[in-house]
Design an enzyme around this catalytic site. Structure first.
Site, PDB file in Angstrom:
ATOM      1  N   GLU A  94      -2.730   0.506  -0.731  1.00 41.98           N
ATOM      2  CA  GLU A  94      -3.289   0.193   0.594  1.00 41.98           C
ATOM      3  C   GLU A  94      -2.178   0.488   1.601  1.00 41.98           C
ATOM      4  O   GLU A  94      -1.253  -0.301   1.771  1.00 41.98           O
ATOM      5  CB  GLU A  94      -3.715  -1.280   0.645  1.00 41.98           C
ATOM      6  CG  GLU A  94      -4.647  -1.713  -0.489  1.00 41.98           C
ATOM      7  CD  GLU A  94      -5.952  -0.942  -0.538  1.00 41.98           C
ATOM      8  OE1 GLU A  94      -6.370  -0.414   0.513  1.00 41.98           O
ATOM      9  OE2 GLU A  94      -6.550  -0.836  -1.620  1.00 41.98           O
TER      10      GLU A  94
ATOM     11  N   CYS B 170      -2.727  -2.734  10.036  1.00 40.70           N
ATOM     12  CA  CYS B 170      -2.826  -1.356   9.537  1.00 40.70           C
ATOM     13  C   CYS B 170      -4.069  -0.652  10.083  1.00 40.70           C
ATOM     14  O   CYS B 170      -4.052   0.548  10.295  1.00 40.70           O
ATOM     15  CB  CYS B 170      -2.851  -1.345   8.018  1.00 40.70           C
ATOM     16  SG  CYS B 170      -4.133  -2.406   7.336  1.00 40.70           S
TER      17      CYS B 170
HETATM   18  P1  NAD Z   1       7.229  -0.825   3.867  1.00 40.50           P
HETATM   19  O1  NAD Z   1       6.462   0.032   2.935  1.00 40.50           O
HETATM   20  O2  NAD Z   1       8.501  -0.317   4.404  1.00 40.50           O
HETATM   21  O3  NAD Z   1       7.545  -2.224   3.175  1.00 40.50           O
HETATM   22  C1  NAD Z   1       6.526  -2.985   2.578  1.00 40.50           C
HETATM   23  C2  NAD Z   1       7.099  -3.877   1.509  1.00 40.50           C
HETATM   24  O4  NAD Z   1       7.479  -3.063   0.417  1.00 40.50           O
HETATM   25  C3  NAD Z   1       8.354  -4.630   1.931  1.00 40.50           C
HETATM   26  O5  NAD Z   1       8.244  -5.953   1.478  1.00 40.50           O
HETATM   27  C4  NAD Z   1       9.470  -3.904   1.211  1.00 40.50           C
HETATM   28  O6  NAD Z   1      10.553  -4.746   0.846  1.00 40.50           O
HETATM   29  C5  NAD Z   1       8.767  -3.425  -0.013  1.00 40.50           C
HETATM   30  N1  NAD Z   1       9.390  -2.279  -0.661  1.00 40.50           N
HETATM   31  C6  NAD Z   1      10.218  -1.351  -0.143  1.00 40.50           C
HETATM   32  N2  NAD Z   1      10.598  -0.475  -1.096  1.00 40.50           N
HETATM   33  C7  NAD Z   1       9.981  -0.867  -2.233  1.00 40.50           C
HETATM   34  C8  NAD Z   1       9.971  -0.380  -3.560  1.00 40.50           C
HETATM   35  N3  NAD Z   1      10.655   0.700  -3.936  1.00 40.50           N
HETATM   36  N4  NAD Z   1       9.252  -1.060  -4.470  1.00 40.50           N
HETATM   37  C9  NAD Z   1       8.530  -2.150  -4.120  1.00 40.50           C
HETATM   38  N5  NAD Z   1       8.480  -2.641  -2.882  1.00 40.50           N
HETATM   39  C10 NAD Z   1       9.200  -2.001  -1.950  1.00 40.50           C
HETATM   40  O7  NAD Z   1       6.203  -1.198   5.009  1.00 40.50           O
HETATM   41  P2  NAD Z   1       6.451  -1.943   6.371  1.00 40.50           P
HETATM   42  O8  NAD Z   1       6.850  -0.971   7.378  1.00 40.50           O
HETATM   43  O9  NAD Z   1       7.261  -3.156   6.180  1.00 40.50           O
HETATM   44  O10 NAD Z   1       4.940  -2.430   6.621  1.00 40.50           O
HETATM   45  C11 NAD Z   1       4.069  -1.837   7.465  1.00 40.50           C
HETATM   46  C12 NAD Z   1       3.209  -0.794   6.775  1.00 40.50           C
HETATM   47  O11 NAD Z   1       2.261  -1.404   5.919  1.00 40.50           O
HETATM   48  C13 NAD Z   1       2.407  -0.019   7.794  1.00 40.50           C
HETATM   49  O12 NAD Z   1       2.438   1.325   7.467  1.00 40.50           O
HETATM   50  C14 NAD Z   1       1.002  -0.580   7.629  1.00 40.50           C
HETATM   51  O13 NAD Z   1      -0.029   0.284   8.030  1.00 40.50           O
HETATM   52  C15 NAD Z   1       0.966  -0.835   6.166  1.00 40.50           C
HETATM   53  N6  NAD Z   1      -0.104  -1.771   5.828  1.00 40.50           N
HETATM   54  C16 NAD Z   1      -1.199  -1.304   5.170  1.00 40.50           C
HETATM   55  C17 NAD Z   1      -2.259  -2.161   4.877  1.00 40.50           C
HETATM   56  C18 NAD Z   1      -3.492  -1.681   4.160  1.00 40.50           C
HETATM   57  O14 NAD Z   1      -4.226  -2.521   3.644  1.00 40.50           O
HETATM   58  N7  NAD Z   1      -3.776  -0.401   4.120  1.00 40.50           N
HETATM   59  C19 NAD Z   1      -2.190  -3.499   5.262  1.00 40.50           C
HETATM   60  C20 NAD Z   1      -1.049  -3.939   5.917  1.00 40.50           C
HETATM   61  C21 NAD Z   1      -0.004  -3.069   6.199  1.00 40.50           C
END
Ligand code: NAD
Length: 485
Positions: free
Chosen positions: A259, A293
């Site tokens: 997602e 998102c």
């Molecule tokens: P991000 O991907 O940078 O981080 C998300 C999470 O993943 C953080 O907790 C981070 O620590 C973790 N992470 C980072 N590297 C990782 C790895 N290698 N393995 C596992 N986890 C890891 O995202 P962000 O910028 O913090 O969040 C915003 C993004 O999330 C936006 O792009 C938004 O659109 C998206 N989002 C999508 C949905 C959906 O349902 N489609 C919902 C909410 C947010």
């Protein structure tokens, strides 16, 4: 609201690792500060799971799966229902954590608790309907069955913008389907996920079926994905991290449920009621400080009403009261972090360099915390960063269009395909755009994108598989064919 910010900060919980039903606080784990976005100061400490914690959670998930898959769907359903009831009983407590960790206005926080509890109710119901089917056989007396089974232990990773709804989606979906789950909480908003995990255990979940860890994302994702115990990975976050995790998952032949990011277009045709559209568009855009998102971000407006729409949206955005979530007048809180504040600031600076018109907002608020003004940028061209990179903040980009085909081309030009909105009075335009828009969710004449009972998932680089709805449960299930001759 029954609480003040000061009291709430004092109540912020001590956090450990929730493994197999037990909160583990000691063990010399390193810690990280959780930052309060309203003040920019530390709220508390989140502990970092060790390799031993990951191994223990995996062993628990394996034992837990054995118990949970043999628990009847009716018993599982009853437990999920109790979780929803308990969440509603604890709504004030949970809302308090949401305001502290994310800075949400109080009523939005209560709304998030309600939506999250609804997800548990839905999974409780739908989990009882893992119906298979009977396929007519070519031979007399033979029986051919399709059985639906839980996929197995799930590794789950969540981001920070829905501290309660995102863990709820993953936990309720996996548990409703009969899976065990190890969830890595977001390091930025950990208390909500741990509080939820504790509620699930209070409601009688057998030990091991759920663990909640916090800590180094790379170590945890590597350990959870390379382990033969886990059978699927579910991730909510950016497209870049989603791609990395999908590669890791596929290397170990695990199902990647992704997602990911979006940059939702809105097509506004000249038949709309402009003042009504502007009022509701601005409410949808700036909810959760734009950190959603599926938030509408790229507004494409038919040229004949363009000036009126820009003016009306600007007037509405100017009225938004920005402040602390515990203040009853607040309509929009801060951004989650300094990192997000700087990203939004740079995006607006970049827009100014391209000569785009900032009709309201466009500045960091002169106060502690990570506050940015609700911002409308008009006459946005495709060269600007804002047109291409998901803003994930309180910025609406507005652009005129001349033809239906031109509007669709603008809407579909990015690799994202999460949500899209169409506003028009005639059914033909709505129907046509629903077919032509490349998005997992197309919302016509409305703004609410997801309910517990509707599927939510992205097309293109916005994701794989769905959460919510029947489809959300199916993502955590396997199909098995069985024949009897
Ligand atoms: P991000 O991907 O940078 O981080 C998300 C999470 O993943 C953080 O907790 C981070 O620590 C973790 N992470 C980072 N590297 C990782 C790895 N290698 N393995 C596992 N986890 C890891 O995202 P962000 O910028 O913090 O969040 C915003 C993004 O999330 C936006 O792009 C938004 O659109 C998206 N989002 C999508 C949905 C959906 O349902 N489609 C919902 C909410 C947010």
């Amino acid at each position: 609201m029954s609480t003040t910010r000061k009291e709430a900060v004092r109540r912020y919980p001590k956090l450990g690792q929730l493994i197999a039903g037990e909160m583990k606080y000691d063990g010399g784990r390193s810690t990280m500060e959780v930052i309060d976005p309203t003040t920019g100061t530390p709220l508390g400490l989140v502990s970092m799971a060790t390799e031993a914690d990951a191994a223990e959670a995996l062993a628990a998930a394996s034992r837990g799966f054995d118990i949970w898959r043999r628990t009847s769907a009716f018993e599982r359903s009853a437990l999920l229902r109790r979780v929803a009831v308990r969440m509603r009983e604890k709504a004030q407590e949970l809302a308090e954590l949401l305001v502290l960790e994310l800075g949400k206005p109080w009523n939005e926080a209560l709304g998030e608790v309600d939506v999250a509890a609804g997800m548990w109710e839905w999974a409780a119901e739908e989990g009882r309907r893992a119906y298979g089917r009977v396929i007519p056989s070519r031979e007399n007396h033979a029986r051919q069955l399709v059985l639906i089974e839980p996929v197995g232990p799930v590794a789950a990773f969540v981001t920070w913008n829905g501290p309660l709804v995102t863990p709820s989606r993953k936990m309720s979906g996996a548990l409703g389907a009969g899976c065990s789950i190890v969830l890595r909480a977001s390091e930025e908003v950990p208390a909500c996920a741990f509080a939820l995990g504790q509620i699930v255990y209070e409601c009688g979940l057998p030990a091991g079926v759920l663990s909640v860890l916090s800590g180094d994302p790379v170590m945890l994702s590597t350990r959870l994905l390379e382990s033969p115990v886990t059978r699927a990975v579910t991730f909510t976050g950016s497209t870049n991290v989603g791609k990395l995790l999908s590669q890791q998952a596929v290397a170990h032949m695990k199902r990647p449920i992704m997602e990911l990011g979006g940059h939702a277009p809105v097509l506004a045709f000249e038949s709309i009621d402009v003042p009504l559209f502007a009022r509701r568009a601005v409410a949808a855009k700036f909810a959760n400080s734009g950190q959603v998102c599926f938030a509408p971000t790229r507004f494409y407006v038919q040229r004949s009403i363009y000036a009126d729409v820009v003016e009306a949206m600007t007037a509405e955005a100017k009225e938004i009261v920005v402040g602390c979530g515990f203040d009853p007048n607040t309509q929009m809180g801060p951004l989650k972090s300094e990192r997000r504040l700087r990203a939004v600031e740079q995006m607006v600076d970049d827009a100014r360099q391209f000569g785009l018109r900032v009709t309201t907002g466009g500045a960091v608020l002169d106060r502690a915390g990570f506050f940015y003004q609700p911002t409308i940028v008009a006459d946005v061209t495709t060269h600007a960063k804002l047109s291409n990179v998901e803003p994930f903040g309180p910025i609406a980009a507005v652009t005129p269009f001349d033809t239906y085909e031109g509007a669709i081309a603008l809407a579909n030009r990015l690799p994202y395909g999460l949500s899209a909105f169409v506003h028009a009075r005639d059914f033909e335009t709505l129907h046509r755009a629903t077919n032509d828009l490349e998005a997992g969710n197309v919302i016509c004449n409305g703004w609410r994108v997801t309910y517990p009972e509707t599927p939510f998932g992205g097309h293109k680089e916005s994701g794989m598989f769905c959460e919510g709805g029947i489809e959300g449960l199916r993502a955590f299930q396997n199909v098995k064919y069985a024949s009897f001759s």
